[in-house]
Every structure is written in C-alpha cells, then in structure tokens.
Design a protein around this motif. Structure first.
Motif: not given
Length: 364
Positions: A275, A277, A280, A296
């Motif tokens: 993952h 990104d 995303a 995040r």
C-alpha cells in the motif's frame, strides 16, 4: 565503567525502567550485560544445536564481530567456555505489537534536525497470557521492565537503545554517527507469537537494530549491511525504519527497501510495498489494529508541514491506543539524528500516566 540506575517508575507502577551504562572493550560490555541479565532477568546460557551454533559464531565473526566479542564476555560472566558449541550465549528477545513511526527529514524541521518519532505499543499482559494460559505466580507483564542501554566501546560505535526485555538486542536506538533504527510489526493481520524460537544463523528480529547500530554510520551502509545479511524472524515478520544524520531514510521490509526521498515517511503495521499510497489505504478491520488509520493520521499531519520535536510528539499522541484497547503505548520516543539523542517517556499505568521526558545521548 558500568552503572545501573532507575530512571522511571517503581514496583508500584506498570513499568520500572533502568538505565544500564557500560563502557570499555566489547568483552567488558558483554560481561556487564550478562551480569545484569543474570541478576534481574534470571537468564542463563541455553542448550543449542552444536552444528547450528558453530555456524552462527562463524557468521558473527565475519559479519558482526562486535557481537561475537560481547558473547565472549557473556561466557566469562557465567564461567563457561566461549567455544562450547552446545550452549547459546545470546537470543533474548521480545515481541513488538501495534507500533507507529514517523520520519521528518531535516528539510521539514524548523531547526534542520532530522527526527524519527515512534510509539512502542504492546499488550499489558504476561507472556503466559499472551500464549493463552493463566499467568504464573509473580509473573510480570512482558513490557513491565524495559531498559535504556548506553554502550561506549573503546573500539566501535557508541549507541543508546531501548529494549523491552533482552539486553543483547533492542527495539530502537541511535548511535554516535546519528544512525537511528526502530522496529515495528510488518503485518498486523498475520502477527502471532512464534512457536519455535531456536536461534538460527544470522541476526534475529530484535538483534537486527543493534546489528545496524554497531556496524553502520549512515543509510547507505545500512542498506548494504541489510542486503548482505542473513536474517530470520521466527515467522513473525517485522519492518524497520532507518534514518541518518544526513537526512536519508528508508524502511526495510520483506528484504526490500522502501523510501520516499526528501519527504516525511510514515510506518505503522502493514506492508508499505503493498500500500505505497497513504491516500489510498483500505479501511481498517478488527484484525488490522488501526494500522491504516494511524498511518493516514500521521501522513495528514506531516504532509507539507514543518514539524518540530513537539509537533512529532503531538502526532504520536494522536495515534496512541485509547483506554478501551488491550494494549498501550508502553514508551514513546523522538530520535534526533543531528544531536544523536533519544527523548522518551514511559507508561506507568492508566492512573499514573507517563513518566517525564527523559533525554539520553549516544554522543561521546
């Protein structure tokens, strides 16, 4: 010179933290660690497969001579033959849980200092409970007796590290060249206590950070050391954030390098290669331990921002587990690669909160 001091907590708190300072030859440092492990942890050399153990010693001799010299000191402390292949003289380890880390490069810091901030999150239960059994009488929680260890060898790199239990490895640390390393679970969905912890040839998960701190001065050297090293994780993969005083950083996971250049780098408990990104990421499930949400949050706070040490501390606090969780941030640290320091505070209990900020330096 050897000294041991109590720096945080007490027997009435969740954690009692000691600071072991030792200097001199690697032999003397190993002997001091062994004496502390015997007195405080009840540790002693364990039986080993002689064939595997001889191969381990040969690997250390070629790739990590500092560790091998310390093992001679361990043997001396216990009055055993260092060449006795039937005994293993190292291998103490601990298990990381749901940790978070954030690298802020010098270009994103108001004072030009690169920093790693990290939460070391772990269960507040005993090893017996972690393995599904009731606690033994008098058994302490796994994370109840961490150590800060400062080593200043006559030859080689000085360092200061934090370890949850074993004294010959560490969970994070910084050396006198400014190289900083921290470990984290690589995939929270598959993390489980290993069934077989027999030592193998190479470096185990908890030895790997100290291996880098002993042998490398910068990120370029660390990459080469990792790419050439034999590593094993007992079936519980970890990843590692590594940064240096020149502002370089990367994450080592699944024997691959992940880097983002001159930008903040966030790490929690999922594979970054899967993952890449941070905008995303999937939604968290009961099995991911909020890994995606924590990353995040760290990314949103650091993206395009200038962050001081205090700003990093606030970002770490924002992703610490809440009181309803079964784990806690057992310590939270900011590493300054420019100053060669770590500034940390330890969890003393839900009522007592955290210790005051404690500053330790690897500089000579």
């Amino acid at each position: 010179m050897n000294s041991i001091t109590q720096v945080a907590g007490s027997t009435h708190d969740f954690q009692l933290v000691r600071h072991l300072e030792t200097a001199g030859s690697q032999f003397a440092i190993g002997r001091a660690m062994a004496e502390e492990a015997r007195e405080r942890l009840g540790w002693a050399p364990q039986p080993a497969d002689p064939t595997v153990n001889r191969a381990r010693m040969t690997w250390f001799e070629r790739n990590w001579p500092q560790h091998l010299a310390r093992l001679d000191g361990v043997a001396d402390a216990f009055g055993v033959d260092p060449d006795d292949d039937s005994l293993t003289l190292d291998g103490l380890s601990g298990l990381p849980m749901a940790c978070s880390a954030l690298w802020v490069p010098p270009s994103a810091a108001p004072d030009g200092h690169g920093r790693i901030g990290r939460n070391y999150d772990f269960f507040t239960i005993t090893m017996s409970e972690l393995m599904g059994a009731p606690p033994r009488e008098g058994e302490l929680p796994i994370a109840a007796r961490p150590y800060v260890i400062t080593t200043r060898p006559d030859e080689g790199l000085a360092s200061v590290v934090i370890t949850m239990s074993g004294l010959d490895g560490c969970m994070d640390g910084v050396n006198e060249a400014g190289l900083s390393v921290a470990l984290l679970i690589a995939d929270a969905t598959t993390a489980a206590p290993p069934e077989d912890t027999s030592p193998q040839v190479g470096v185990d998960s908890v030895q790997l950070p100290r291996f880098l701190l002993d042998t490398c001065e910068n990120v370029a050297q660390a990459k080469q050391a990792l790419l050439g090293a034999k590593q094993y994780d007992h079936g519980m993969p970890l990843h590692y954030i590594v940064a240096d005083a020149d502002g370089n950083a990367f994450v080592w996971e699944s024997e691959r390098i992940f880097e983002v250049g001159d930008a903040p780098l966030c790490v929690t408990n999922h594979l970054l290669h899967s993952h890449p990104d941070p905008m995303a990421l999937p939604e968290d499930t009961d099995d991911t331990l909020e890994s995606y949400g924590r990353l995040r949050s760290l990314y949103e706070r650091s993206k395009g921002a200038t962050m001081s040490g205090d700003d990093i501390r606030q970002a770490l606090e924002a992703v610490s587990p809440t009181p309803d969780k079964a784990w806690r941030t057992t310590w939270s640290t900011v590493f300054d690669t420019h100053d060669r320091t770590l500034s940390t505070r330890f969890y003393l209990g839900d009522e007592a909160g955290y210790s005051g900020e404690l500053l330790f330096s690897a500089a000579r």
